[in-house]
Design a protein around this motif. Structure first.
Motif, PDB file in Angstrom:
ATOM      1  N   ALA A   1       0.820  -1.219   0.000  1.00  0.00           N
ATOM      2  CA  ALA A   1       0.000   0.000   0.000  1.00  0.00           C
ATOM      3  C   ALA A   1       0.849   1.262   0.000  1.00  0.00           C
ATOM      4  O   ALA A   1       0.317   2.369  -0.020  1.00  0.00           O
ATOM      5  N   LYS A   2       2.189   1.111   0.014  1.00  0.00           N
ATOM      6  CA  LYS A   2       3.069   2.268   0.086  1.00  0.00           C
ATOM      7  C   LYS A   2       3.745   2.500  -1.261  1.00  0.00           C
ATOM      8  O   LYS A   2       4.046   1.556  -1.983  1.00  0.00           O
ATOM      9  N   PRO A   3       4.014   3.761  -1.614  1.00  0.00           N
ATOM     10  CA  PRO A   3       4.723   4.040  -2.859  1.00  0.00           C
ATOM     11  C   PRO A   3       6.081   3.358  -2.869  1.00  0.00           C
ATOM     12  O   PRO A   3       6.829   3.409  -1.910  1.00  0.00           O
ATOM     13  N   GLY A   4       6.392   2.711  -3.987  1.00  0.00           N
ATOM     14  CA  GLY A   4       7.689   2.071  -4.142  1.00  0.00           C
ATOM     15  C   GLY A   4       7.784   0.722  -3.466  1.00  0.00           C
ATOM     16  O   GLY A   4       8.789   0.033  -3.603  1.00  0.00           O
ATOM     17  N   GLY A   5       6.776   0.307  -2.692  1.00  0.00           N
ATOM     18  CA  GLY A   5       6.851  -0.964  -1.992  1.00  0.00           C
ATOM     19  C   GLY A   5       6.200  -2.094  -2.738  1.00  0.00           C
ATOM     20  O   GLY A   5       6.289  -3.239  -2.331  1.00  0.00           O
ATOM     21  N   GLY A   6       5.514  -1.782  -3.831  1.00  0.00           N
ATOM     22  CA  GLY A   6       4.741  -2.793  -4.520  1.00  0.00           C
ATOM     23  C   GLY A   6       5.568  -3.905  -5.112  1.00  0.00           C
ATOM     24  O   GLY A   6       5.219  -5.074  -4.991  1.00  0.00           O
ATOM     25  N   SER A   7       6.683  -3.583  -5.752  1.00  0.00           N
ATOM     26  CA  SER A   7       7.466  -4.612  -6.428  1.00  0.00           C
ATOM     27  C   SER A   7       8.071  -5.589  -5.434  1.00  0.00           C
ATOM     28  O   SER A   7       8.066  -6.803  -5.666  1.00  0.00           O
ATOM     29  N   ALA A   8       8.590  -5.084  -4.314  1.00  0.00           N
ATOM     30  CA  ALA A   8       9.163  -5.967  -3.303  1.00  0.00           C
ATOM     31  C   ALA A   8       8.086  -6.858  -2.686  1.00  0.00           C
ATOM     32  O   ALA A   8       8.290  -8.061  -2.478  1.00  0.00           O
ATOM     33  N   GLY A   9       6.932  -6.253  -2.400  1.00  0.00           N
ATOM     34  CA  GLY A   9       5.851  -7.036  -1.814  1.00  0.00           C
ATOM     35  C   GLY A   9       5.343  -8.103  -2.761  1.00  0.00           C
ATOM     36  O   GLY A   9       5.089  -9.241  -2.364  1.00  0.00           O
ATOM     37  N   THR A  10       5.200  -7.760  -4.042  1.00  0.00           N
ATOM     38  CA  THR A  10       4.732  -8.725  -5.031  1.00  0.00           C
ATOM     39  C   THR A  10       5.712  -9.875  -5.178  1.00  0.00           C
ATOM     40  O   THR A  10       5.319 -11.044  -5.265  1.00  0.00           O
ATOM     41  N   ALA A  11       7.004  -9.565  -5.190  1.00  0.00           N
ATOM     42  CA  ALA A  11       8.024 -10.604  -5.317  1.00  0.00           C
ATOM     43  C   ALA A  11       7.997 -11.553  -4.117  1.00  0.00           C
ATOM     44  O   ALA A  11       8.127 -12.773  -4.269  1.00  0.00           O
ATOM     45  N   ALA A  12       7.818 -10.989  -2.918  1.00  0.00           N
ATOM     46  CA  ALA A  12       7.785 -11.819  -1.713  1.00  0.00           C
ATOM     47  C   ALA A  12       6.565 -12.731  -1.709  1.00  0.00           C
ATOM     48  O   ALA A  12       6.659 -13.912  -1.344  1.00  0.00           O
ATOM     49  N   LEU A  13       5.414 -12.186  -2.110  1.00  0.00           N
ATOM     50  CA  LEU A  13       4.205 -13.005  -2.151  1.00  0.00           C
ATOM     51  C   LEU A  13       4.323 -14.102  -3.208  1.00  0.00           C
ATOM     52  O   LEU A  13       3.881 -15.233  -2.998  1.00  0.00           O
ATOM     53  N   LYS A  14       4.936 -13.771  -4.333  1.00  0.00           N
ATOM     54  CA  LYS A  14       5.140 -14.780  -5.379  1.00  0.00           C
ATOM     55  C   LYS A  14       6.027 -15.902  -4.869  1.00  0.00           C
ATOM     56  O   LYS A  14       5.753 -17.088  -5.095  1.00  0.00           O
ATOM     57  N   LEU A  15       7.100 -15.538  -4.161  1.00  0.00           N
ATOM     58  CA  LEU A  15       7.993 -16.540  -3.603  1.00  0.00           C
ATOM     59  C   LEU A  15       7.278 -17.397  -2.567  1.00  0.00           C
ATOM     60  O   LEU A  15       7.476 -18.622  -2.498  1.00  0.00           O
ATOM     61  N   LEU A  16       6.444 -16.770  -1.738  1.00  0.00           N
ATOM     62  CA  LEU A  16       5.669 -17.512  -0.745  1.00  0.00           C
ATOM     63  C   LEU A  16       4.784 -18.544  -1.427  1.00  0.00           C
ATOM     64  O   LEU A  16       4.743 -19.713  -1.033  1.00  0.00           O
ATOM     65  N   TRP A  17       4.065 -18.127  -2.464  1.00  0.00           N
ATOM     66  CA  TRP A  17       3.198 -19.052  -3.193  1.00  0.00           C
ATOM     67  C   TRP A  17       4.001 -20.182  -3.820  1.00  0.00           C
ATOM     68  O   TRP A  17       3.599 -21.351  -3.765  1.00  0.00           O
ATOM     69  N   GLN A  18       5.138 -19.851  -4.425  1.00  0.00           N
ATOM     70  CA  GLN A  18       5.956 -20.879  -5.073  1.00  0.00           C
ATOM     71  C   GLN A  18       6.424 -21.919  -4.066  1.00  0.00           C
ATOM     72  O   GLN A  18       6.360 -23.134  -4.330  1.00  0.00           O
ATOM     73  N   ARG A  19       6.903 -21.458  -2.927  1.00  0.00           N
ATOM     74  CA  ARG A  19       7.398 -22.385  -1.911  1.00  0.00           C
ATOM     75  C   ARG A  19       6.260 -23.214  -1.324  1.00  0.00           C
ATOM     76  O   ARG A  19       6.413 -24.417  -1.086  1.00  0.00           O
ATOM     77  N   ALA A  20       5.131 -22.570  -1.075  1.00  0.00           N
ATOM     78  CA  ALA A  20       3.986 -23.287  -0.502  1.00  0.00           C
ATOM     79  C   ALA A  20       3.485 -24.361  -1.457  1.00  0.00           C
ATOM     80  O   ALA A  20       3.196 -25.498  -1.047  1.00  0.00           O
ATOM     81  N   ILE A  21       3.382 -24.030  -2.738  1.00  0.00           N
ATOM     82  CA  ILE A  21       2.926 -25.010  -3.725  1.00  0.00           C
ATOM     83  C   ILE A  21       3.910 -26.158  -3.841  1.00  0.00           C
ATOM     84  O   ILE A  21       3.530 -27.341  -3.885  1.00  0.00           O
ATOM     85  N   ALA A  22       5.204 -25.830  -3.901  1.00  0.00           N
ATOM     86  CA  ALA A  22       6.221 -26.876  -4.030  1.00  0.00           C
ATOM     87  C   ALA A  22       6.197 -27.830  -2.839  1.00  0.00           C
ATOM     88  O   ALA A  22       6.259 -29.059  -3.000  1.00  0.00           O
ATOM     89  N   LEU A  23       6.096 -27.289  -1.629  1.00  0.00           N
ATOM     90  CA  LEU A  23       6.075 -28.129  -0.439  1.00  0.00           C
ATOM     91  C   LEU A  23       4.808 -28.984  -0.381  1.00  0.00           C
ATOM     92  O   LEU A  23       4.863 -30.163  -0.016  1.00  0.00           O
ATOM     93  N   THR A  24       3.678 -28.394  -0.746  1.00  0.00           N
ATOM     94  CA  THR A  24       2.413 -29.131  -0.708  1.00  0.00           C
ATOM     95  C   THR A  24       2.420 -30.279  -1.714  1.00  0.00           C
ATOM     96  O   THR A  24       2.056 -31.421  -1.382  1.00  0.00           O
ATOM     97  N   LEU A  25       2.835 -29.993  -2.936  1.00  0.00           N
ATOM     98  CA  LEU A  25       2.872 -31.049  -3.956  1.00  0.00           C
ATOM     99  C   LEU A  25       3.945 -32.085  -3.628  1.00  0.00           C
ATOM    100  O   LEU A  25       3.760 -33.283  -3.885  1.00  0.00           O
ATOM    101  N   GLY A  26       5.063 -31.634  -3.053  1.00  0.00           N
ATOM    102  CA  GLY A  26       6.101 -32.575  -2.653  1.00  0.00           C
ATOM    103  C   GLY A  26       5.608 -33.532  -1.576  1.00  0.00           C
ATOM    104  O   GLY A  26       5.887 -34.744  -1.631  1.00  0.00           O
ATOM    105  N   PHE A  27       4.871 -33.004  -0.600  1.00  0.00           N
ATOM    106  CA  PHE A  27       4.331 -33.864   0.462  1.00  0.00           C
ATOM    107  C   PHE A  27       3.304 -34.835  -0.106  1.00  0.00           C
ATOM    108  O   PHE A  27       3.281 -36.023   0.254  1.00  0.00           O
TER     109      PHE A  27
END
Length: 232
Positions: free
Chosen positions: A23-49
């Motif tokens: 919600a802050k100026p200039g923070g969008g790209s970092a936040g989007t990248a972190a959320l994308k990484l969270l989703w990637q890791r969560a999906i990988a761990l779930t499918l791996g299990f």
């Protein structure tokens, strides 16, 4: 045989901070990248299990269910304590595993999306409480196994964690989960002797306990904020 029923270094608090930066100026790209990484890791761990569950069942079939016999929870037996570690990845047959697969994927993924470290810690808490609960209370001479203990724990964790932490988004997720899967909570009641309701019950208890423990920081911050408002 009764069917009982899966920490990373990724910091969930950092994820929360980065989400706030969206919600802050200039923070969008970092936040989007972190959320994308969270989703990637969560999906990988779930499918791996999930893949692990299918691999274990394949070995189990090839060994004439030897893994179930040796790795399930056998109540009040010293040898049966090993089942606390291994029972959630074992299943009585392919049908048992197929029935658990979709809830494992959906609820396991949502649990990890609360934060990888937090989700894995919640899973460990549920795993241990469900296993010891089965070991203490399951019928004599039974063997309890299956990932449904985790399913019940993830369900109650997702319902409770948002409420304990007063996280509006997570409360909404918990309500959706309750609508979609809440009916399975009837499985904590005695019924079919082939189903380990004890595992379901203690898995659900483990999920509530995990939600309480892992919302500790949020609850402390909220109490501090409340005290500050009262002091002013």
């Amino acid at each position: 045989m009764s069917g009982g029923s899966g920490m990373g270094s990724f910091d969930p608090d950092r994820i929360a901070r980065l989400q706030g930066q969206l919600a802050k100026p200039g923070g969008g790209s970092a936040g989007t990248a972190a959320l994308k990484l969270l989703w990637q890791r969560a999906i990988a761990l779930t499918l791996g299990f999930t893949a692990l569950l299918y691999g274990v069942e394949g070995v189990n079939v090839l060994t004439d269910n030897a893994l179930d016999t040796n790795g399930g929870v056998r109540p009040r037996s010293e040898d049966g304590l090993v089942g606390i570690l291994f029972a959630p990845v074992l299943h009585a047959n392919w049908g048992h595993l197929f029935g658990n697969t979709l809830p494992v994927i959906v609820l396991g993924l949502l649990t990890l999306l609360t934060g990888i470290g937090r989700g894995l810690t919640a899973t460990a808490i549920i795993w241990v409480i469900a296993g010891f609960g089965q070991w203490l209370t399951a019928p004599p001479h039974s063997i309890s196994l299956g990932a449904s203990v985790l399913v019940f724990g993830w369900l109650t964790y997702l319902i409770c964690w948002g409420w304990f932490s007063r996280n509006v988004l997570q409360i909404a997720v918990g309500l959706i989960v309750l609508v979609l899967y809440g009916s399975i909570l009837l499985g904590v009641l005695p019924g079919n002797p082939e189903i380990s309701w004890q595992g379901h019950l203690f898995g659900a208890i483990g999920g509530v306990f995990a939600g309480w423990v892992l919302s500790g920081n949020e609850r402390r911050h909220r109490r501090g904020a409340d005290a500050g408002r009262l002091a002013s």
